[in-house]
Scaffold this motif. Structure first.
Motif, PDB file in Angstrom:
ATOM      1  N   CYS A   1      -4.103   2.653  -3.301  1.00 38.38           N
ATOM      2  CA  CYS A   1      -5.498   2.422  -2.697  1.00 38.38           C
ATOM      3  C   CYS A   1      -5.986   0.957  -2.875  1.00 38.38           C
ATOM      4  O   CYS A   1      -7.107   0.513  -3.220  1.00 38.38           O
ATOM      5  CB  CYS A   1      -6.528   3.186  -3.440  1.00 38.38           C
ATOM      6  SG  CYS A   1      -6.501   3.045  -5.436  1.00 38.38           S
TER       7      CYS A   1
ATOM      8  N   LYS B   1      -3.559   4.722   1.387  1.00 41.51           N
ATOM      9  CA  LYS B   1      -4.971   4.502   1.728  1.00 41.51           C
ATOM     10  C   LYS B   1      -5.240   2.939   2.218  1.00 41.51           C
ATOM     11  O   LYS B   1      -5.183   2.158   1.343  1.00 41.51           O
ATOM     12  CB  LYS B   1      -5.805   5.045   0.728  1.00 41.51           C
ATOM     13  CG  LYS B   1      -5.557   6.514   0.316  1.00 41.51           C
ATOM     14  CD  LYS B   1      -6.437   6.997  -0.757  1.00 41.51           C
ATOM     15  CE  LYS B   1      -5.891   8.365  -1.113  1.00 41.51           C
ATOM     16  NZ  LYS B   1      -4.589   8.365  -2.000  1.00 41.51           N
ATOM     17  N   PRO B   2      -5.774   2.886   3.279  1.00 41.26           N
ATOM     18  CA  PRO B   2      -5.985   3.563   4.452  1.00 41.26           C
ATOM     19  C   PRO B   2      -5.062   4.502   5.244  1.00 41.26           C
ATOM     20  O   PRO B   2      -3.849   3.817   4.989  1.00 41.26           O
ATOM     21  CB  PRO B   2      -7.045   2.763   5.205  1.00 41.26           C
ATOM     22  CG  PRO B   2      -6.328   1.393   5.222  1.00 41.26           C
ATOM     23  CD  PRO B   2      -5.826   1.428   3.722  1.00 41.26           C
ATOM     24  N   ARG B   3      -5.306   5.185   5.978  1.00 42.08           N
ATOM     25  CA  ARG B   3      -4.328   5.912   6.958  1.00 42.08           C
ATOM     26  C   ARG B   3      -3.473   4.696   7.747  1.00 42.08           C
ATOM     27  O   ARG B   3      -4.178   3.977   8.415  1.00 42.08           O
ATOM     28  CB  ARG B   3      -4.797   6.740   7.798  1.00 42.08           C
ATOM     29  CG  ARG B   3      -5.469   7.962   7.058  1.00 42.08           C
ATOM     30  CD  ARG B   3      -6.100   9.204   7.747  1.00 42.08           C
ATOM     31  NE  ARG B   3      -5.225   9.590   8.775  1.00 42.08           N
ATOM     32  CZ  ARG B   3      -4.464  10.877   8.185  1.00 42.08           C
ATOM     33  NH1 ARG B   3      -4.567  11.262   7.260  1.00 42.08           N
ATOM     34  NH2 ARG B   3      -3.622  11.454   9.147  1.00 42.08           N
TER      35      ARG B   3
ATOM     36  N   ARG C   1      -0.061   4.107  10.639  1.00 37.65           N
ATOM     37  CA  ARG C   1       1.025   4.576  11.579  1.00 37.65           C
ATOM     38  C   ARG C   1       2.423   4.137  10.818  1.00 37.65           C
ATOM     39  O   ARG C   1       2.273   3.261  10.020  1.00 37.65           O
ATOM     40  CB  ARG C   1       0.991   4.150  12.847  1.00 37.65           C
ATOM     41  CG  ARG C   1      -0.358   4.652  13.557  1.00 37.65           C
ATOM     42  CD  ARG C   1      -0.141   4.244  14.963  1.00 37.65           C
ATOM     43  NE  ARG C   1       0.193   2.817  15.214  1.00 37.65           N
ATOM     44  CZ  ARG C   1      -0.913   1.733  15.528  1.00 37.65           C
ATOM     45  NH1 ARG C   1      -1.984   2.077  15.335  1.00 37.65           N
ATOM     46  NH2 ARG C   1      -0.501   0.484  15.382  1.00 37.65           N
ATOM     47  N   SER C   2       3.262   4.884  11.163  1.00 36.75           N
ATOM     48  CA  SER C   2       4.661   4.783  10.304  1.00 36.75           C
ATOM     49  C   SER C   2       5.412   3.509  10.691  1.00 36.75           C
ATOM     50  O   SER C   2       5.617   2.547   9.693  1.00 36.75           O
ATOM     51  CB  SER C   2       5.820   5.713  10.826  1.00 36.75           C
ATOM     52  OG  SER C   2       5.975   5.503  12.312  1.00 36.75           O
TER      53      SER C   2
ATOM     54  N   LEU D   1       3.231   7.554   4.090  1.00 32.44           N
ATOM     55  CA  LEU D   1       2.124   7.568   4.806  1.00 32.44           C
ATOM     56  C   LEU D   1       1.285   8.560   3.937  1.00 32.44           C
ATOM     57  O   LEU D   1      -0.318   8.198   3.806  1.00 32.44           O
ATOM     58  CB  LEU D   1       2.346   8.280   6.033  1.00 32.44           C
ATOM     59  CG  LEU D   1       3.292   7.599   7.288  1.00 32.44           C
ATOM     60  CD1 LEU D   1       3.425   8.554   8.346  1.00 32.44           C
ATOM     61  CD2 LEU D   1       2.436   6.422   7.676  1.00 32.44           C
ATOM     62  N   LYS D   2       1.602   9.416   3.301  1.00 34.88           N
ATOM     63  CA  LYS D   2       0.552  10.320   2.612  1.00 34.88           C
ATOM     64  C   LYS D   2       0.173   9.465   1.291  1.00 34.88           C
ATOM     65  O   LYS D   2      -0.836   9.722   0.554  1.00 34.88           O
ATOM     66  CB  LYS D   2       1.336  11.469   2.153  1.00 34.88           C
ATOM     67  CG  LYS D   2       1.529  12.531   3.058  1.00 34.88           C
ATOM     68  CD  LYS D   2       2.169  13.614   2.421  1.00 34.88           C
ATOM     69  CE  LYS D   2       2.559  14.714   3.576  1.00 34.88           C
ATOM     70  NZ  LYS D   2       3.129  16.107   2.935  1.00 34.88           N
TER      71      LYS D   2
ATOM     72  N   GLU E   1       7.215   9.852   5.844  1.00 27.97           N
ATOM     73  CA  GLU E   1       6.294  10.813   5.500  1.00 27.97           C
ATOM     74  C   GLU E   1       5.531  10.799   4.368  1.00 27.97           C
ATOM     75  O   GLU E   1       4.239  10.948   4.210  1.00 27.97           O
ATOM     76  CB  GLU E   1       6.493  12.475   5.870  1.00 27.97           C
ATOM     77  CG  GLU E   1       5.515  13.253   5.644  1.00 27.97           C
ATOM     78  CD  GLU E   1       6.225  15.002   5.920  1.00 27.97           C
ATOM     79  OE1 GLU E   1       5.276  15.737   5.823  1.00 27.97           O
ATOM     80  OE2 GLU E   1       7.224  14.976   6.333  1.00 27.97           O
TER      81      GLU E   1
END
Length: 463
Positions: free
Chosen positions: A290, A342-344, A346-347, A338-339, A335
């Protein structure tokens, strides 16, 4: 007036300028300046520097590493593979990373040279690939790593990790840190305190709800409770969310202005101003990664819990190295990464994201320790070496789960005490000794300019 054409004895002022550039901006700046402005380089060093020099930070591992590097050189140049096979059979599992580091230095880094004589023949490269595949001392993960290094594909889609003749010095420095950290952490996967790093490399999904090391936490509710117990009263927040305390009974009788934004706060007759609110009491500490975008991070090193600014930078650099390696070389981890972040993202954004964070870590570590970027990287290499060579803490004294804030803080404390503190306690002596080891390594030929600014050679006009 000082003549800087090289025809007079200007070595003293020139060397002072070079040292200043190195201290402030590192080797990358020094190389660019010396290339664009030849007068910066003392005349005696302007000849015979056409071939690019490579400094090997892995020589910090000592004699065994240099012996492995030598037998790989014999295999790569002379096609003598028997010494390499014999040397690998004598290794114990904890020494396996040294084999990969030697491959990186002698094979992967050969792509930095423009000389045809430094390039490996296809049949030799094929033999080395077969050697890695059959090497019993290498685990499955380390074999995958070895194949990537031999193919110069350790960066996957991330161009800065790929070794090329145009690769900047800073990218070389960061690349060596990433490879060093990934090899050692992958090898030490059975050590309990290192399991979070192993999960970052191999299975980041398990860390989705974990409190990662060095991540900031929301201490406001805890601070509010401590102050309220000592002084009484209650906390409120101004219209823009800045908290303040009303003491005694906790109900306002006077209006003031917020010392942060100037908004009206408090109230009269025990009535709160209409646009003020009771301060939040919930803990908003986030799990996962984060720190946000790298460019949004502070340019000033800061502590985190029991971690000093320097220790925090070191731990973040190790974490970002592991996450970067996973994002470049482990598609199954995408995957989970990506989880985690933060922030979201793209791979396709993950490698660049972690790379820029690592670059920031190195810059801040230099500021925190008063060192150049190159010396900050040496500090990281010393910590990584310690992870491989030092006796790890007993499993019964270490928490490996980061599912709670208090267990994260305990994990950070132990990791700092065991691996980081021994390097930082005598950082001047440790860095100086490491520099001596690196500049005295003549396997590639000494980088005379680098040696000069660290006073390892004496340059005078009479030489």
């Amino acid at each position: 007036h000082i003549d800087v054409t090289g025809d007079s004895d200007t070595t003293g002022p020139i060397v002072y300028l070079l040292k200043l550039l190195m201290r402030q901006y590192g080797t990358d700046c020094l190389q660019r300046v010396s290339k664009d402005h030849q007068w910066v380089v003392p005349q005696i060093l302007r000849q015979g520097q056409e071939e690019k020099q490579i400094r090997d930070p892995f020589v910090l591992h000592g004699q065994l590493y240099t012996e492995l590097r030598e037998v790989i050189t014999q295999a790569a140049i002379g096609k003598h593979f028997e010494p390499l096979l014999e040397a690998s059979e004598d290794l114990i599992p904890r020494q396996a990373p040294l084999l990969l580091l030697a491959l990186y230095e002698k094979v992967t880094m050969s792509h930095f040279s423009t000389l045809p004589s430094k390039q490996l023949l296809p049949d030799v490269l094929g033999e080395l690939v077969r050697f890695v595949a059959d090497c019993k001392i290498l685990s499955r993960e380390l074999q995958w790593m070895g194949r990537a290094l031999l193919a110069n594909e350790q960066g996957g889609p991330l161009a800065p990790l790929k070794v090329t003749p145009e690769q900047p010095s800073l990218h070389q420095t960061l690349g060596a840190v990433v490879v060093h950290a990934a090899a050692v952490l992958q090898c030490m996967h059975r050590v309990v305190i290192l399991q979070p790093f192993t999960n970052m490399l191999n299975n980041p999904t398990t860390l989705a709800n974990a409190y990662l090391p060095t991540m900031p936490e929301d201490s406001l509710p805890e601070v509010q409770r401590a102050i309220a117990v000592g002084m009484g009263g209650a906390f409120y927040s101004c219209p823009r969310g800045h908290p303040y305390l009303v003491t005694e009974c906790g109900r306002p009788v006077v209006e003031y202005t917020c010392n942060v934004c100037g908004s009206r706060i408090g109230g009269v007759n025990h009535r709160l101003h209409h646009d003020n609110r009771a301060a939040r009491q919930t803990d908003e500490t986030q799990t996962g990664h984060c720190l946000g975008q790298p460019q949004g991070r502070s340019s000033v090193p800061a502590p985190e819990r029991s971690l000093s600014p320097a220790a925090c930078c070191i731990l973040r650099a190790l974490m970002h190295s592991a996450l970067l390696w996973a994002s470049c070389n482990n598609q199954a981890a995408t995957e989970g990464l990506l989880k985690l972040v933060k922030p979201r993202l793209r791979s396709a954004q993950l490698p660049e994201f972690f790379w820029c964070h690592l670059e920031k870590d190195l810059q801040l570590l230099g500021l925190a320790t008063g060192k150049s970027v190159d010396e900050a990287a040496i500090i990281l290499h010393l910590v990584i070496r310690g992870i491989l060579t030092q006796e790890p803490p007993g499993a019964d004294t270490v928490v490996s789960s980061l599912r709670a804030r208090n267990t994260r803080q305990e994990w950070e404390r132990i990791f700092k005490q065991v691996y980081i503190q021994p390097v930082l306690e005598r950082v001047e002596k440790n860095v100086t000794k490491a520099l001596d080891c690196i500049v005295n390594d003549d396997s590639q030929g000494q980088d005379q300019l680098f040696c000069l600014v660290y006073e390892k050679v004496r340059v005078t006009e009479s030489d």
